[in-house]
Write a protein that holds these residues in place. Structure first.
Motif, PDB file in Angstrom:
ATOM      1  N   GLY A 260      66.940 -16.445  17.261  1.00  0.00           N
ATOM      2  CA  GLY A 260      68.771 -16.012  17.014  1.00  0.00           C
ATOM      3  C   GLY A 260      68.717 -14.176  17.394  1.00  0.00           C
ATOM      4  N   VAL A 261      68.109 -13.856  17.791  1.00  0.00           N
ATOM      5  CA  VAL A 261      67.979 -12.831  18.460  1.00  0.00           C
ATOM      6  C   VAL A 261      69.113 -11.925  19.095  1.00  0.00           C
ATOM      7  N   GLU A 262      70.179 -11.256  18.390  1.00  0.00           N
ATOM      8  CA  GLU A 262      71.515 -10.727  18.964  1.00  0.00           C
ATOM      9  C   GLU A 262      70.984 -10.021  20.450  1.00  0.00           C
ATOM     10  N   ILE A 263      70.752 -10.309  22.028  1.00  0.00           N
ATOM     11  CA  ILE A 263      70.877  -9.479  22.752  1.00  0.00           C
ATOM     12  C   ILE A 263      71.791  -9.222  23.643  1.00  0.00           C
ATOM     13  N   VAL A 264      72.300  -7.630  23.652  1.00  0.00           N
ATOM     14  CA  VAL A 264      72.608  -7.020  24.437  1.00  0.00           C
ATOM     15  C   VAL A 264      72.664  -6.081  25.989  1.00  0.00           C
ATOM     16  N   HIS A 265      73.076  -6.542  27.199  1.00  0.00           N
ATOM     17  CA  HIS A 265      72.754  -5.823  28.354  1.00  0.00           C
ATOM     18  C   HIS A 265      73.719  -5.241  28.916  1.00  0.00           C
ATOM     19  N   SER A 266      73.612  -4.497  29.793  1.00  0.00           N
ATOM     20  CA  SER A 266      74.311  -3.898  30.062  1.00  0.00           C
ATOM     21  C   SER A 266      73.496  -2.872  31.421  1.00  0.00           C
ATOM     22  N   TYR A 267      74.382  -2.462  32.305  1.00  0.00           N
ATOM     23  CA  TYR A 267      73.647  -1.918  33.133  1.00  0.00           C
ATOM     24  C   TYR A 267      74.491  -0.140  33.908  1.00  0.00           C
TER      25      TYR A 267
ATOM     26  N   ILE B 202      68.677  -6.669  20.128  1.00  0.00           N
ATOM     27  CA  ILE B 202      68.185  -5.779  21.004  1.00  0.00           C
ATOM     28  C   ILE B 202      69.252  -5.242  21.918  1.00  0.00           C
ATOM     29  N   GLU B 203      69.363  -4.646  22.100  1.00  0.00           N
ATOM     30  CA  GLU B 203      69.955  -3.752  22.884  1.00  0.00           C
ATOM     31  C   GLU B 203      69.560  -3.192  24.544  1.00  0.00           C
ATOM     32  N   MET B 204      70.058  -3.783  25.440  1.00  0.00           N
ATOM     33  CA  MET B 204      68.896  -2.959  27.090  1.00  0.00           C
ATOM     34  C   MET B 204      69.976  -2.494  27.747  1.00  0.00           C
ATOM     35  N   GLU B 205      69.862  -1.832  28.605  1.00  0.00           N
ATOM     36  CA  GLU B 205      70.702  -1.463  29.535  1.00  0.00           C
ATOM     37  C   GLU B 205      69.296  -0.844  30.967  1.00  0.00           C
ATOM     38  N   PHE B 206      70.213  -1.022  31.893  1.00  0.00           N
ATOM     39  CA  PHE B 206      68.882  -0.975  32.852  1.00  0.00           C
ATOM     40  C   PHE B 206      69.757  -0.297  33.495  1.00  0.00           C
ATOM     41  N   VAL B 207      69.018   0.966  34.407  1.00  0.00           N
ATOM     42  CA  VAL B 207      69.237   2.322  34.817  1.00  0.00           C
ATOM     43  C   VAL B 207      68.333   1.231  36.182  1.00  0.00           C
ATOM     44  N   VAL B 208      69.621   1.680  37.117  1.00  0.00           N
ATOM     45  CA  VAL B 208      69.276   1.138  38.392  1.00  0.00           C
ATOM     46  C   VAL B 208      69.368   2.332  39.577  1.00  0.00           C
TER      47      VAL B 208
ATOM     48  N   LEU C 285      58.763  -3.839  24.251  1.00  0.00           N
ATOM     49  CA  LEU C 285      58.613  -3.911  25.803  1.00  0.00           C
ATOM     50  C   LEU C 285      58.293  -4.829  26.855  1.00  0.00           C
ATOM     51  N   GLY C 286      57.982  -6.561  25.852  1.00  0.00           N
ATOM     52  CA  GLY C 286      57.340  -7.073  27.001  1.00  0.00           C
ATOM     53  C   GLY C 286      59.213  -7.904  27.311  1.00  0.00           C
ATOM     54  N   VAL C 287      59.863  -8.143  26.613  1.00  0.00           N
ATOM     55  CA  VAL C 287      61.534  -8.041  27.090  1.00  0.00           C
ATOM     56  C   VAL C 287      61.505  -7.110  27.424  1.00  0.00           C
ATOM     57  N   GLY C 288      61.417  -6.131  28.035  1.00  0.00           N
ATOM     58  CA  GLY C 288      61.922  -4.900  29.074  1.00  0.00           C
ATOM     59  C   GLY C 288      61.694  -5.363  30.614  1.00  0.00           C
ATOM     60  N   GLY C 289      60.286  -5.327  30.155  1.00  0.00           N
ATOM     61  CA  GLY C 289      59.270  -6.007  31.506  1.00  0.00           C
ATOM     62  C   GLY C 289      59.821  -6.609  31.944  1.00  0.00           C
ATOM     63  N   CYS C 290      59.956  -8.137  31.553  1.00  0.00           N
ATOM     64  CA  CYS C 290      59.527  -9.762  31.941  1.00  0.00           C
ATOM     65  C   CYS C 290      61.554  -9.307  32.207  1.00  0.00           C
ATOM     66  N   ALA C 291      62.416  -8.747  31.604  1.00  0.00           N
ATOM     67  CA  ALA C 291      64.106  -8.383  32.581  1.00  0.00           C
ATOM     68  C   ALA C 291      64.158  -7.737  33.025  1.00  0.00           C
ATOM     69  N   SER C 292      63.347  -6.871  33.820  1.00  0.00           N
ATOM     70  CA  SER C 292      63.322  -5.220  34.690  1.00  0.00           C
ATOM     71  C   SER C 292      62.545  -6.260  36.373  1.00  0.00           C
TER      72      SER C 292
ATOM     73  N   VAL D  41      65.775   2.203  44.779  1.00  0.00           N
ATOM     74  CA  VAL D  41      64.534   3.372  44.870  1.00  0.00           C
ATOM     75  C   VAL D  41      64.112   3.561  42.957  1.00  0.00           C
ATOM     76  N   SER D  42      64.861   2.546  41.517  1.00  0.00           N
ATOM     77  CA  SER D  42      63.812   3.018  40.546  1.00  0.00           C
ATOM     78  C   SER D  42      64.557   1.702  39.651  1.00  0.00           C
ATOM     79  N   CYS D  43      63.757   1.549  39.015  1.00  0.00           N
ATOM     80  CA  CYS D  43      64.349   0.983  38.073  1.00  0.00           C
ATOM     81  C   CYS D  43      64.116   0.709  36.760  1.00  0.00           C
ATOM     82  N   HIS D  44      64.982   1.595  35.640  1.00  0.00           N
ATOM     83  CA  HIS D  44      63.866   0.756  34.099  1.00  0.00           C
ATOM     84  C   HIS D  44      65.022   1.146  32.897  1.00  0.00           C
ATOM     85  N   CYS D  45      64.393   0.231  32.228  1.00  0.00           N
ATOM     86  CA  CYS D  45      65.765  -0.328  30.905  1.00  0.00           C
ATOM     87  C   CYS D  45      65.330   0.589  30.033  1.00  0.00           C
TER      88      CYS D  45
END
Length: 135
Positions: free
Chosen positions: A123-130, A85-91, A42-49, A64-68
């Motif tokens: 060494g953590v693979e982090i994948v971002h999408s939106y 870690i996969e992160m998808e931002f919905v903006v 959650l910290g990673v998601g909060g920081c990136a959001s 208007v809104s954003c969630h990860c």
């Protein structure tokens, strides 16, 4: 940055940050608090959001809104650190430019999000999408 973690009972702990804010953590038996590895996710998601929203606001985008949405993968071993870690931002917003959203996500991933950069360097693979949704 400072903090204190205090044992309450059984496997329940209270963490208090230097800011004075606190959170209950629990080892999973009673499910009355966030598990420590969930806090990292959650910290990673909060920081990136935070990065994505502030970058878009500075670009004068009408957010208007954003969630990860987060998905963390860990091995079935001990210890069990995150491997991916996969992160998808919905903006959501009015007239958002997809190029601006893509740039905000890229800047967060490569330049600003201390939490995800720290994990990536470990060494953590982090994948971002939106996804961009019009309101």
């Amino acid at each position: 940055m400072r903090g204190t973690v205090t044992w309450v009972d059984e496997l329940t702990f209270v963490g208090e940050a230097g800011s004075g804010n606190s959170v209950v953590m629990e080892g999973g038996r009673k499910n009355n608090g966030i598990r420590p590895m969930e806090m990292i996710l959650l910290g990673v998601g909060g920081c990136a959001s935070y990065d994505v929203v502030t970058i878009l606001q500075k670009a004068r985008q009408k957010v208007v809104s954003c969630h990860c949405e987060l998905n963390g993968e860990r091995p079935d071993t001990t210890p069990a650190p995150f491997t991916r870690i996969e992160m998808e931002f919905v903006v959501r917003g009015s007239g958002l430019k997809e190029t601006q959203v893509a740039r905000a996500v890229e800047l967060s991933a490569d330049k600003y999000c201390s939490a995800s950069i720290m994990l990536r360097n470990a060494g953590v693979e982090i994948v971002h999408s939106y996804r961009v949704e019009e309101v």
